[in-house]
Structures are given as structure tokens and as C-alpha cells.
Scaffold this motif. Structure first.
Motif, PDB file in Angstrom:
ATOM      1  N   ILE A  92      50.309 -65.755  16.454  1.00 28.54           N
ATOM      2  CA  ILE A  92      51.758 -65.636  16.305  1.00 28.54           C
ATOM      3  C   ILE A  92      52.488 -66.256  17.487  1.00 28.54           C
ATOM      4  CG2 ILE A  92      53.684 -63.979  16.235  1.00 28.54           C
ATOM      5  CD1 ILE A  92      51.768 -62.189  14.503  1.00 28.54           C
ATOM      6  N   SER A  93      52.012 -65.946  18.697  1.00 32.61           N
ATOM      7  CA  SER A  93      52.679 -66.527  19.868  1.00 32.61           C
ATOM      8  C   SER A  93      52.529 -68.046  19.872  1.00 32.61           C
ATOM      9  CB  SER A  93      52.145 -65.920  21.165  1.00 32.61           C
ATOM     10  OG  SER A  93      50.794 -66.260  21.349  1.00 32.61           O
ATOM     11  N   HIS A  94      51.381 -68.542  19.450  1.00 30.87           N
ATOM     12  CA  HIS A  94      51.169 -69.991  19.383  1.00 30.87           C
ATOM     13  C   HIS A  94      52.116 -70.631  18.360  1.00 30.87           C
ATOM     14  CE1 HIS A  94      49.094 -73.805  19.600  1.00 30.87           C
ATOM     15  NE2 HIS A  94      48.948 -73.792  18.291  1.00 30.87           N
ATOM     16  N   LEU A  95      52.232 -70.010  17.200  1.00 26.81           N
ATOM     17  CA  LEU A  95      53.114 -70.551  16.156  1.00 26.81           C
ATOM     18  C   LEU A  95      54.587 -70.472  16.556  1.00 26.81           C
ATOM     19  CD1 LEU A  95      51.325 -69.181  12.958  1.00 26.81           C
ATOM     20  CD2 LEU A  95      51.251 -71.520  13.887  1.00 26.81           C
ATOM     21  N   CYS A  96      54.895 -69.558  17.468  1.00 26.66           N
ATOM     22  CA  CYS A  96      56.271 -69.432  17.973  1.00 26.66           C
ATOM     23  C   CYS A  96      56.529 -70.341  19.180  1.00 26.66           C
ATOM     24  CB  CYS A  96      56.571 -67.986  18.344  1.00 26.66           C
ATOM     25  SG  CYS A  96      56.683 -66.898  16.911  1.00 26.66           S
ATOM     26  N   GLY A  97      55.533 -71.145  19.535  1.00 30.73           N
ATOM     27  CA  GLY A  97      55.725 -72.122  20.601  1.00 30.73           C
ATOM     28  C   GLY A  97      55.279 -71.685  21.982  1.00 30.73           C
ATOM     29  N   LYS A 118      43.747 -76.322  20.455  1.00 28.77           N
ATOM     30  CA  LYS A 118      42.413 -76.171  19.871  1.00 28.77           C
ATOM     31  C   LYS A 118      41.727 -74.916  20.407  1.00 28.77           C
ATOM     32  CE  LYS A 118      38.132 -78.724  19.095  1.00 28.77           C
ATOM     33  NZ  LYS A 118      37.390 -79.967  19.356  1.00 28.77           N
ATOM     34  N   LEU A 119      41.835 -74.696  21.713  1.00 25.73           N
ATOM     35  CA  LEU A 119      41.223 -73.523  22.319  1.00 25.73           C
ATOM     36  C   LEU A 119      41.813 -72.234  21.745  1.00 25.73           C
ATOM     37  CD1 LEU A 119      39.145 -72.589  24.443  1.00 25.73           C
ATOM     38  CD2 LEU A 119      41.010 -72.587  26.108  1.00 25.73           C
ATOM     39  N   THR A 120      43.111 -72.225  21.527  1.00 27.50           N
ATOM     40  CA  THR A 120      43.759 -71.052  20.932  1.00 27.50           C
ATOM     41  C   THR A 120      43.215 -70.781  19.538  1.00 27.50           C
ATOM     42  OG1 THR A 120      45.777 -71.376  22.227  1.00 27.50           O
ATOM     43  CG2 THR A 120      45.972 -70.060  20.214  1.00 27.50           C
ATOM     44  N   TYR A 121      43.111 -71.817  18.708  1.00 30.42           N
ATOM     45  CA  TYR A 121      42.582 -71.629  17.354  1.00 30.42           C
ATOM     46  C   TYR A 121      41.117 -71.191  17.386  1.00 30.42           C
ATOM     47  CZ  TYR A 121      46.847 -73.478  15.345  1.00 30.42           C
ATOM     48  OH  TYR A 121      48.152 -73.656  14.976  1.00 30.42           O
ATOM     49  N   ILE A 122      40.355 -71.696  18.345  1.00 29.01           N
ATOM     50  CA  ILE A 122      38.963 -71.268  18.490  1.00 29.01           C
ATOM     51  C   ILE A 122      38.903 -69.777  18.797  1.00 29.01           C
ATOM     52  CG2 ILE A 122      36.916 -71.478  19.978  1.00 29.01           C
ATOM     53  CD1 ILE A 122      37.613 -74.511  20.185  1.00 29.01           C
ATOM     54  N   TRP A 123      39.770 -69.323  19.721  1.00 28.85           N
ATOM     55  CA  TRP A 123      39.830 -67.897  20.055  1.00 28.85           C
ATOM     56  C   TRP A 123      40.246 -67.065  18.842  1.00 28.85           C
ATOM     57  CZ3 TRP A 123      38.408 -64.435  23.621  1.00 28.85           C
ATOM     58  CH2 TRP A 123      37.953 -64.912  24.841  1.00 28.85           C
TER      59      TRP A 123
END
Length: 178
Positions: A92-97, A118-123
Motif C-alpha cells: 500500500i505504501s509503495h502504491l501510494c508513492g 523490485k525489492l519491495t515486490y519481492i518482500w
């Protein structure tokens, strides 16, 4: 010493279970230790971090359900709930920028934004999978086997994931930074 204090609730849960083989008693100890730990942190630091609040709420709610209903499945859900809350928070935080990983460890590690994404999506995927694996073990095996998995299996998996993450990150570090 601070690291040991951070894991005090977990240490006391596993120690109590190892000594008594009673998951209800171990859960009661975890609830009491979690509350005491939170009060101490509030007294010393005047605040709890977001994940400390989440972990406390999960241990009180799911642990409370375990104790009141005498059903160990509720506390067995706690790791999954924690992993999935963390995964959702990252996504959510990633999608919110806002990239939580970059803001947390980006001061020490310099990587391009696509690598942080990429690292965020891996996590996110890892935490979802680890939560699902915890449920599979909880519903497929006995309580002692789940406790062993929680203590040794998921810890080993997390350690191996962190090693893999280090390998991934290392491709972005300069030779002189090592």
C-alpha cells in the motif's frame, strides 16, 4: 541487548512452551510479556513503532482468543497475520508513492528506484508466502511441530531470504563501499 529485548515476547513464549508443553500457558506469558514490553517502551521512548503496535494488538487479540476459547489455532494465526499486515503495508505504501524499504535502509544502501521497486515486490510476495506456509504447517501438523517450525523453520527461511536479499543488493554496491 536491545535486540534481545525486542524478541523478549517470542523468547518467553518459546521458553515457556519448551518447559511446559502447554501452548495456552505460553500464550498467557506472551500476552503479559507483550503488554509489559509495550508499557516499558512507552515509558522509556514515549512511543511504540507501528510494527510494535501491530504485534502487540495481534498477540493480545489472537492470544486472548486462544486463552479464552482454549484453542491454540488463534495464536498459530499470529505469525501469518503479522506477515500479511507487513506485506499489505509495504504494498500500500509503495502504491501510494512511498517506498518503506528505501526510507528505512536507503541511507545505508544506494540503489536505483527500479531496484527498490523490485525489492519491495519481492518482500511483499515473500511475506505473503511465509504467512501461507505458516497456515499450512499450523493446519497440517501437530502443535509441537508447528512450534518447531515457527522457531526453527520460519527463522531459517527468513535468514535465507535475507541472504538472498543481500546478494540482490550487493550488485548495486560499489567495490569501494565494501
Amino acid at each position: 541487548m536491545k535486540a534481545v529485548f525486542e524478541f523478549l515476547v517470542v523468547i518467553l513464549f518459546f521458553t515457556t512452551y519448551a518447559l511446559t508443553k502447554n501452548i495456552i500457558l505460553a500464550t498467557e506469558v506472551a500476552i503479559a510479556a507483550g503488554i509489559i514490553q509495550a508499557v516499558w517502551c512507552l515509558f522509556k521512548y514515549r512511543r511504540l513503532q507501528t510494527m510494535q503496535w501491530v504485534s502487540l494488538l495481534l498477540v493480545v487479540i489472537l492470544g486472548g482468543a486462544t486463552v479464552i476459547l482454549k484453542n491454540e489455532r488463534f495464536i498459530m494465526w499470529k505469525p501469518t497475520a503479522l506477515f500479511w499486515v507487513m506485506s499489505a503495508g509495504l504494498l500500500i505504501s509503495h502504491l501510494c508513492g512511498k517506498n518503506v524499504l528505501k526510507s528505512t535502509i536507503g541511507k545505508e544502501i544506494s540503489m536505483p528506484d527500479p531496484a527498490w521497486h523490485k525489492l519491495t515486490y519481492i518482500w511483499v510476495i515473500f511475506l505473503l508466502a511465509l504467512g501461507a506456509l505458516n497456515l499450512w504447517v499450523a493446519y497440517t501438523f501437530t502443535v509441537p511441530q508447528w512450534v518447531n517450525f515457527k522457531l526453527f523453520g520460519s527463522t531459517t527461511i527468513l535468514f535465507l531470504f535475507l541472504v538472498g536479499q543481500t546478494v540482490y543488493i550487493s550488485q548495486y554496491t560499489k567495490k569501494d563501499e565494501l
